[in-house]
Design an enzyme around this catalytic site. Structure first.
Site, PDB file in Angstrom:
ATOM      1  N   GLY A 147       0.717  -1.242   0.003  1.00  0.00           N
ATOM      2  CA  GLY A 147      -0.022   0.065   0.117  1.00  0.00           C
ATOM      3  C   GLY A 147       0.887   1.230  -0.183  1.00  0.00           C
ATOM      4  CB  CYS A 148       0.141   4.620   1.094  1.00  0.00           C
ATOM      5  SG  CYS A 148       0.764   6.194   1.397  1.00  0.00           S
TER       6      CYS A 148
END
Length: 173
Positions: free
Chosen positions: A15-16
């Site tokens: 993810g981020c």
């Protein structure tokens, strides 16, 4: 007396990278955590290009770690806990191929450990794991504003509502 240490690399997309960097940055034996991009086709991509989804890169963190202090298997165990590896190309509200779950291996030993770890983790999730396991390619360091984002912006909304709860859930300060 300076003793020579043999550091190894590990690279993960979960993810981020703003959410992943502070998790690994709190683990003893990890010497550095760098946010960046891996797994795409464009040389020296920018954050804007990555976000367009056109480069094929994932947001990733590259770790330098001392295997005498923290084993690669421990890094993998944390990887499965710090995100949802069953959601394809998304983590929470972050959607796109740049947010995919991926383990970039730097050796045959890492590849085998990642595959074993993935099989073992599968029983902990009700949905199938969609995490890619692939060879590490060129790593492009993200722009300076993305490095140590949580440490520099702990009171921003994203940090307060997404990153801080993740750290708490994992028992990390």
């Amino acid at each position: 007396m300076n003793e020579k240490r043999n550091l190894e690399k590990a690279t993960f997309g979960a993810g981020c990278f703003w959410c992943v960097e502070p998790v690994y940055g709190r683990i003893q034996g990890i010497e550095s955590v760098t946010s960046g991009y891996m797994g795409g086709s464009k040389k020296n991509p920018s954050y804007e290009e990555i976000c367009s989804g056109s480069t094929g890169h994932a947001e990733a963190v590259q770790l330098e770690f001392d295997p005498q202090i923290v084993a690669y298997d421990e890094l993998l165990a944390l990887f499965w806990r710090l995100h949802d590896p069953t959601t394809l190309n998304r983590q929470g509200a972050d959607v796109g191929t740049q947010y995919r779950s991926v383990i970039f291996h730097h050796s045959e030993q890492q590849r085998m450990a990642a595959q074993i770890s993935k099989r073992e983790a599968a029983g902990k999730f009700s949905d199938p794991i969609v995490t890619e396991i692939t060879s590490a390619s060129e790593f492009y360091e993200a722009e300076e504003c993305h490095q140590d984002y949580y440490e520099r912006n702990p009171y921003s909304g994203y940090c307060q509502f997404v990153i801080a709860p993740k750290l708490k859930k994992l028992g990390l300060r």
